[in-house]
Design a protein around this motif. Structure first.
Motif, PDB file in Angstrom:
ATOM      1  N   ILE A 206       0.743  -1.094  -0.076  1.00 31.03           N
ATOM      2  CA  ILE A 206       0.183  -0.017  -0.076  1.00 31.03           C
ATOM      3  C   ILE A 206       0.876   1.468   0.177  1.00 31.03           C
ATOM      4  O   ILE A 206       0.782   2.128  -0.921  1.00 31.03           O
ATOM      5  CB  ILE A 206      -1.057   0.024   1.178  1.00 31.03           C
ATOM      6  N   ARG A 207       1.791   1.380   0.870  1.00 28.09           N
ATOM      7  CA  ARG A 207       2.491   2.437   0.895  1.00 28.09           C
ATOM      8  C   ARG A 207       3.565   2.651  -0.126  1.00 28.09           C
ATOM      9  O   ARG A 207       3.946   3.593  -0.646  1.00 28.09           O
ATOM     10  CB  ARG A 207       3.490   2.503   2.337  1.00 28.09           C
ATOM     11  N   GLY A 208       4.242   1.532  -0.775  1.00 28.06           N
ATOM     12  CA  GLY A 208       4.986   1.371  -1.684  1.00 28.06           C
ATOM     13  C   GLY A 208       4.332   1.166  -2.960  1.00 28.06           C
ATOM     14  O   GLY A 208       5.078   0.356  -3.901  1.00 28.06           O
ATOM     15  N   HIS A 209       3.096   1.564  -3.040  1.00 31.98           N
ATOM     16  CA  HIS A 209       2.232   1.133  -4.366  1.00 31.98           C
ATOM     17  C   HIS A 209       3.123   1.212  -5.476  1.00 31.98           C
ATOM     18  O   HIS A 209       3.086   0.345  -6.555  1.00 31.98           O
ATOM     19  CB  HIS A 209       0.763   1.690  -4.366  1.00 31.98           C
ATOM     20  N   GLU A 210       3.728   2.433  -5.704  1.00 35.64           N
ATOM     21  CA  GLU A 210       4.403   2.654  -6.818  1.00 35.64           C
ATOM     22  C   GLU A 210       5.468   1.566  -7.317  1.00 35.64           C
ATOM     23  O   GLU A 210       5.878   1.480  -8.459  1.00 35.64           O
ATOM     24  CB  GLU A 210       5.205   4.079  -6.915  1.00 35.64           C
ATOM     25  N   ARG A 211       6.067   0.877  -6.471  1.00 36.56           N
ATOM     26  CA  ARG A 211       6.942  -0.305  -6.644  1.00 36.56           C
ATOM     27  C   ARG A 211       6.339  -1.384  -7.371  1.00 36.56           C
ATOM     28  O   ARG A 211       7.054  -2.083  -8.059  1.00 36.56           O
ATOM     29  CB  ARG A 211       7.633  -0.811  -5.561  1.00 36.56           C
ATOM     30  N   THR A 212       4.911  -1.555  -7.262  1.00 33.20           N
ATOM     31  CA  THR A 212       4.461  -2.669  -7.839  1.00 33.20           C
ATOM     32  C   THR A 212       4.031  -2.406  -9.018  1.00 33.20           C
ATOM     33  O   THR A 212       3.714  -3.332 -10.057  1.00 33.20           O
ATOM     34  CB  THR A 212       2.985  -3.014  -6.835  1.00 33.20           C
ATOM     35  N   LEU A 213       4.309  -1.155  -9.772  1.00 33.38           N
ATOM     36  CA  LEU A 213       3.993  -0.559 -11.061  1.00 33.38           C
ATOM     37  C   LEU A 213       5.336  -0.827 -11.846  1.00 33.38           C
ATOM     38  O   LEU A 213       5.155  -0.717 -13.177  1.00 33.38           O
ATOM     39  CB  LEU A 213       3.505   0.517 -11.004  1.00 33.38           C
ATOM     40  N   MET A 214       6.463  -0.880 -11.324  1.00 29.07           N
ATOM     41  CA  MET A 214       7.606  -0.953 -11.988  1.00 29.07           C
ATOM     42  C   MET A 214       7.935  -2.157 -12.960  1.00 29.07           C
ATOM     43  O   MET A 214       7.055  -3.107 -12.728  1.00 29.07           O
ATOM     44  CB  MET A 214       8.857  -0.773 -10.994  1.00 29.07           C
ATOM     45  N   PRO A 215       8.469  -1.951 -14.081  1.00 29.11           N
ATOM     46  CA  PRO A 215       8.927  -3.101 -15.036  1.00 29.11           C
ATOM     47  C   PRO A 215       9.163  -4.302 -14.185  1.00 29.11           C
ATOM     48  O   PRO A 215      10.127  -4.258 -13.318  1.00 29.11           O
ATOM     49  CB  PRO A 215       9.928  -2.691 -15.758  1.00 29.11           C
ATOM     50  N   GLY A 216       8.621  -5.596 -14.456  1.00 26.94           N
ATOM     51  CA  GLY A 216       9.145  -6.608 -13.895  1.00 26.94           C
ATOM     52  C   GLY A 216       8.530  -6.899 -12.557  1.00 26.94           C
ATOM     53  O   GLY A 216       8.575  -8.068 -11.981  1.00 26.94           O
ATOM     54  N   ALA A 217       7.932  -6.027 -11.920  1.00 25.31           N
ATOM     55  CA  ALA A 217       6.961  -6.005 -10.669  1.00 25.31           C
ATOM     56  C   ALA A 217       5.854  -6.970 -10.678  1.00 25.31           C
ATOM     57  O   ALA A 217       5.197  -6.842 -11.910  1.00 25.31           O
ATOM     58  CB  ALA A 217       6.969  -4.793 -10.020  1.00 25.31           C
ATOM     59  N   GLN A 218       5.393  -7.337  -9.660  1.00 24.33           N
ATOM     60  CA  GLN A 218       3.989  -7.977  -9.655  1.00 24.33           C
ATOM     61  C   GLN A 218       2.878  -7.313  -8.977  1.00 24.33           C
ATOM     62  O   GLN A 218       3.379  -6.526  -7.934  1.00 24.33           O
ATOM     63  CB  GLN A 218       4.164  -9.469  -9.014  1.00 24.33           C
ATOM     64  N   LEU A 219       1.557  -7.025  -9.212  1.00 24.42           N
ATOM     65  CA  LEU A 219       0.567  -6.454  -8.650  1.00 24.42           C
ATOM     66  C   LEU A 219       0.323  -6.800  -7.376  1.00 24.42           C
ATOM     67  O   LEU A 219       0.422  -8.121  -7.032  1.00 24.42           O
ATOM     68  CB  LEU A 219      -0.674  -6.366  -9.584  1.00 24.42           C
ATOM     69  N   ARG A 220      -0.088  -6.057  -6.715  1.00 24.32           N
ATOM     70  CA  ARG A 220      -0.301  -6.304  -4.953  1.00 24.32           C
ATOM     71  C   ARG A 220      -1.157  -7.668  -5.091  1.00 24.32           C
ATOM     72  O   ARG A 220      -0.964  -8.378  -4.078  1.00 24.32           O
ATOM     73  CB  ARG A 220      -1.244  -5.022  -4.663  1.00 24.32           C
ATOM     74  N   HIS A 221      -2.294  -7.832  -5.720  1.00 24.12           N
ATOM     75  CA  HIS A 221      -3.175  -8.992  -5.355  1.00 24.12           C
ATOM     76  C   HIS A 221      -2.299 -10.264  -5.558  1.00 24.12           C
ATOM     77  O   HIS A 221      -2.629 -11.272  -5.088  1.00 24.12           O
ATOM     78  CB  HIS A 221      -4.436  -9.009  -6.192  1.00 24.12           C
TER      79      HIS A 221
END
Length: 255
Positions: A206-221
């Motif tokens: 939640i606090r680092g939501h922008e990290r989950t949108l980086m290339p290679g990252a996975q979405l929160r769910h």
């Protein structure tokens, strides 16, 4: 001469176990599951935050081990506390004291040993669950130590590091090839986060939501789904690893 038998002292008369030094980097950071498992083994937690002025010990003689955890900062950052922690890791290496660097802590260990710490050239990150592959060194170490490495682990980083000269690479990954290293006999660095709990995972994503949108990252769910699928094996590994890590040198050598 009549044989005499020494009676074993009851546990209540044994000296208390030494505390484990816990190094954290944010005001509200916790040691998560790693801290709870250390306490369950009878170790108090000596929590210090050099970022906020806490000193680090000059020797590990009064501690059973040390863990440097992660944080949003980087091992290449110019802050004084970053340099202080990187330099201090030499205390554990010189004394061959149990040391575990997690994510940022592993990157600090690698930098102390002269290895490169870098941001991915294409801006990729590992945020979520990713495959982990053992090296030959890793398989041999796991066999000798008596625990199995998990094949999928929870990651939260955008920096990586090379394996330092003289260290062993125990596990590899995809975008960041070096995932676990060992130097001396009791000093380890791992990129992944075995300490994470569901509450920590929710807070980070939640606090680092922008990290989950980086290339290679996975979405929160995907993080929460992965917890139920992969965490049992990570917990088994962590239990075995901590038992091995905390053994006295003579005990570890006999394994």
């Amino acid at each position: 001469m009549r044989a005499t038998h020494r009676r074993r002292r009851p546990a209540s008369q044994l000296p208390p176990l030494k505390p484990v030094l816990i190094v954290l980097h944010q005001e509200h950071s916790t040691s998560g599951r790693v801290g709870r498992l250390l306490q369950a083994r009878g170790h108090a937690l000596d929590i210090r935050k050099p970022r906020y002025g806490d000193p680090l010990p000059q020797t590990m003689a009064d501690h059973a081990g040390a863990v440097i955890f992660g944080g949003p900062m980087g091992a290449n950052d110019p802050d004084d506390f970053i340099k202080t922690e990187i330099d201090w890791i030499g205390t554990c290496l010189r004394e061959d004291a149990p040391f575990l660097g997690i994510c940022l802590g592993a990157q600090m260990m690698a930098k102390h040993l002269g290895a490169r710490v870098y941001t991915h050239g294409e801006g990729r990150a590992e945020v979520g669950y990713y495959k982990l592959d053992q090296t030959d060194h890793g398989r041999l170490h796991a066999t000798e130590a008596g625990f199995a490495w998990p094949d999928t682990v929870y990651q939260w980083h955008r920096d990586g590091f090379d394996c330092p000269t003289g260290a062993e690479c125990l596990a590899t990954g995809g975008d960041f090839p070096v995932q676990a290293i060992r130097a001396e006999s009791r000093c380890y660095g791992i990129q992944f986060h075995p300490e994470v709990t569901p509450a920590m995972m929710c807070r980070w994503s939640i606090r680092g939501h922008e990290r989950t949108l980086m290339p290679g990252a996975q979405l929160r769910h995907m993080h929460l789904d992965g917890w139920y699928q992969y965490d049992p094996a990570i917990r088994l590994w962590l239990d075995g690893f901590l038992d091995h890590w905390l053994k006295a040198p003579a005990e570890a050598a006999s394994v």
